[in-house]
Motif scaffolding. Structure first.
Motif, PDB file in Angstrom:
ATOM      1  N   ALA A  75       0.834  -1.199   0.000  1.00 46.77           N
ATOM      2  CA  ALA A  75       0.000   0.000   0.000  1.00 46.77           C
ATOM      3  C   ALA A  75       0.872   1.255   0.000  1.00 46.77           C
ATOM      4  N   GLY A  76       0.626   2.126  -0.968  1.00 52.74           N
ATOM      5  CA  GLY A  76       1.365   3.373  -1.057  1.00 52.74           C
ATOM      6  C   GLY A  76       2.770   3.245  -1.616  1.00 52.74           C
ATOM      7  N   LYS A  77       3.170   2.046  -1.997  1.00 51.54           N
ATOM      8  CA  LYS A  77       4.521   1.835  -2.513  1.00 51.54           C
ATOM      9  C   LYS A  77       4.580   2.090  -4.020  1.00 51.54           C
ATOM     10  N   ARG A  78       5.761   2.497  -4.495  1.00 58.37           N
ATOM     11  CA  ARG A  78       6.019   2.689  -5.920  1.00 58.37           C
ATOM     12  C   ARG A  78       6.681   1.411  -6.435  1.00 58.37           C
ATOM     13  N   VAL A  79       5.942   0.665  -7.253  1.00 60.94           N
ATOM     14  CA  VAL A  79       6.385  -0.680  -7.629  1.00 60.94           C
ATOM     15  C   VAL A  79       6.600  -0.789  -9.134  1.00 60.94           C
ATOM     16  N   ILE A  80       7.777  -1.244  -9.513  1.00 64.89           N
ATOM     17  CA  ILE A  80       8.096  -1.493 -10.923  1.00 64.89           C
ATOM     18  C   ILE A  80       7.632  -2.895 -11.274  1.00 64.89           C
ATOM     19  N   VAL A  81       6.850  -3.008 -12.342  1.00 60.27           N
ATOM     20  CA  VAL A  81       6.303  -4.301 -12.742  1.00 60.27           C
ATOM     21  C   VAL A  81       6.165  -4.337 -14.257  1.00 60.27           C
ATOM     22  N   GLY A  82       6.202  -5.507 -14.840  1.00 57.95           N
ATOM     23  CA  GLY A  82       6.066  -5.648 -16.284  1.00 57.95           C
ATOM     24  C   GLY A  82       4.620  -5.553 -16.727  1.00 57.95           C
ATOM     25  N   SER A  83       4.366  -4.770 -17.749  1.00 59.78           N
ATOM     26  CA  SER A  83       3.008  -4.599 -18.247  1.00 59.78           C
ATOM     27  C   SER A  83       2.506  -5.884 -18.902  1.00 59.78           C
ATOM     28  N   GLY A  84       1.277  -6.272 -18.557  1.00 64.46           N
ATOM     29  CA  GLY A  84       0.652  -7.438 -19.169  1.00 64.46           C
ATOM     30  C   GLY A  84       1.127  -8.772 -18.633  1.00 64.46           C
ATOM     31  N   THR A  85       1.926  -8.757 -17.580  1.00 63.89           N
ATOM     32  CA  THR A  85       2.467  -9.987 -17.017  1.00 63.89           C
ATOM     33  C   THR A  85       1.579 -10.522 -15.895  1.00 63.89           C
ATOM     34  N   ASN A  86       1.873 -11.748 -15.480  1.00 64.30           N
ATOM     35  CA  ASN A  86       1.139 -12.348 -14.378  1.00 64.30           C
ATOM     36  C   ASN A  86       1.375 -11.575 -13.087  1.00 64.30           C
ATOM     37  N   GLN A  87       2.607 -11.088 -12.907  1.00 62.81           N
ATOM     38  CA  GLN A  87       2.885 -10.328 -11.683  1.00 62.81           C
ATOM     39  C   GLN A  87       2.101  -9.014 -11.637  1.00 62.81           C
ATOM     40  N   GLU A  88       1.890  -8.400 -12.789  1.00 61.95           N
ATOM     41  CA  GLU A  88       1.072  -7.187 -12.815  1.00 61.95           C
ATOM     42  C   GLU A  88      -0.362  -7.520 -12.408  1.00 61.95           C
ATOM     43  N   SER A  89      -0.858  -8.654 -12.898  1.00 60.39           N
ATOM     44  CA  SER A  89      -2.214  -9.074 -12.551  1.00 60.39           C
ATOM     45  C   SER A  89      -2.364  -9.277 -11.051  1.00 60.39           C
ATOM     46  N   ILE A  90      -1.368  -9.905 -10.428  1.00 61.98           N
ATOM     47  CA  ILE A  90      -1.403 -10.110  -8.980  1.00 61.98           C
ATOM     48  C   ILE A  90      -1.372  -8.777  -8.245  1.00 61.98           C
ATOM     49  N   LEU A  91      -0.496  -7.889  -8.679  1.00 63.18           N
ATOM     50  CA  LEU A  91      -0.356  -6.591  -8.022  1.00 63.18           C
ATOM     51  C   LEU A  91      -1.630  -5.760  -8.169  1.00 63.18           C
ATOM     52  N   LEU A  92      -2.294  -5.857  -9.307  1.00 59.95           N
ATOM     53  CA  LEU A  92      -3.556  -5.145  -9.510  1.00 59.95           C
ATOM     54  C   LEU A  92      -4.622  -5.634  -8.536  1.00 59.95           C
ATOM     55  N   ARG A  93      -4.648  -6.955  -8.309  1.00 62.34           N
ATOM     56  CA  ARG A  93      -5.628  -7.505  -7.372  1.00 62.34           C
ATOM     57  C   ARG A  93      -5.310  -7.069  -5.944  1.00 62.34           C
TER      58      ARG A  93
END
Length: 328
Positions: free
Chosen positions: A187-205
């Protein structure tokens, strides 16, 4: 490489291979050279130097007669096990300093697996996208290339698991962040993640869960270039990166500029398995699992993962066709 995490994985892998000057592609074979060269060493600064020379002095495996007896006759008749690897992502598999010999965790596991079955590994470098056709056509008898088990893939291939599919949260080495385990931790963190990846999907949830609970939203950051993302992290413009653990762990060990602060299952909330892929219904997956379990039981497996910094992804037992990620 698992296509569930490939976009960020590719950027990290390319950065690693560029750094190491690795290029070219050829079929080097897989005999281990007994040079006595250690797999890795650590300096006083905490930097770990990995042995990426052609002379690997790999961990030797012993034959398991019961497992060897399970190998289909069509495979063992020539005494070789043809294994495809994709040498483009350290520490999984990369070209050695001679620019032609594949080295890395997947290669070591493949060689040890073959030895446990009384066979000689013939390592064949291949593009990741080409392995399904190669297995289906019989060109490769197995693939060890960071393949994640999915229910869709299980319709066409059989699998023997050998690693957990893990995603890692990494922070700058001097960061005050020490733990990321659940949604509130980002929460409130600035996170670098790959667009369209599974990790982005997890982070969005996770972000949606936080916002519903009145917590600060995540600031998503996207970079096409790994060097730019690492600079953002080092300069304090980003708090975390989130991506495939294996490649991030290698980079962290190699330069000591980042640190692991959290691991998440690649299929969160489901467990995801990395496995050797084989031709459907040819019987080899059962033999492969038996051979891998022999390596696990006698400690060979643990030593291989340790030499490449992947102990956090170890499995306690190889399974034939474990539960795969569901179809999307």
């Amino acid at each position: 490489m698992s296509r569930n995490t490939v976009k960020t994985g590719v950027s990290v892998a390319l950065a690693a291979t560029t750094l190491l000057g690795l290029a070219a592609c050829s079929d080097p074979g897989a005999s281990a050279a007994g040079s006595g060269t250690p797999a890795s060493s650590s300096s006083s600064s905490g930097v770990k130097t990995f042995n990426l020379s052609p002379q690997q002095d790999r961990v030797k495996a012993t034959v398991d007669k019961a497992a060897a007896a399970l190998v289909p006759d069509a495979i063992k008749k020539d005494g070789k096990l043809t294994v495809a690897v994709s040498p483009f992502a350290a520490p999984l598999a990369v070209y050695a300093t001679d620019n032609k010999t594949p080295v890395g965790n997947e290669v070591d596991i493949a060689v040890a697996l073959a030895e446990s079955l009384g066979l000689e590994a013939e390592i064949v470098p291949t593009a990741w996208a080409d392995w399904p056709l190669g297995v289906d056509s019989g060109k490769y008898e197995a693939v060890l290339s960071n393949v994640t088990v999915t229910e869709e893939r299980k319709l066409k291939f059989d699998f023997a698991s050998y690693r957990d599919d893990k995603l890692g949260f990494y922070a700058a080495a001097g960061s005050a962040i020490t733990k990321v385990e659940t949604a509130p931790d980002v929460a409130g963190k600035r996170v670098i993640v790959g667009s369209g990846t599974n990790q982005e999907s997890i982070l969005l949830r996770w972000d949606e869960e936080n916002k519903k609970n009145g917590l600060k939203p995540v600031e998503f950051q996207y970079y096409d270039d790994d060097s730019a993302s690492q600079l953002a992290l080092a300069s304090g413009r980003a708090d975390l990166t989130f991506g495939p653990n294996a490649t991030a762990a290698f980079k962290a060990a190699s330069d000591a500029k980042t640190k692991l602060v959290g691991l998440v299952d690649g299929g969160w909330p489901l467990k995801a398995s990395i496995a050797a892929a084989t031709k459907k219904d040819n019987g080899f997956a059962v033999a492969a699992a038996a051979g891998l379990n022999h390596l696990i039981q006698d400690g060979t497996y643990a030593r291989i993962l340790d030499r490449w910094g992947l102990s956090a992804e170890a499995v306690k037992k190889s399974e034939v066709n474990p539960a795969g990620l569901p179809k999307k």
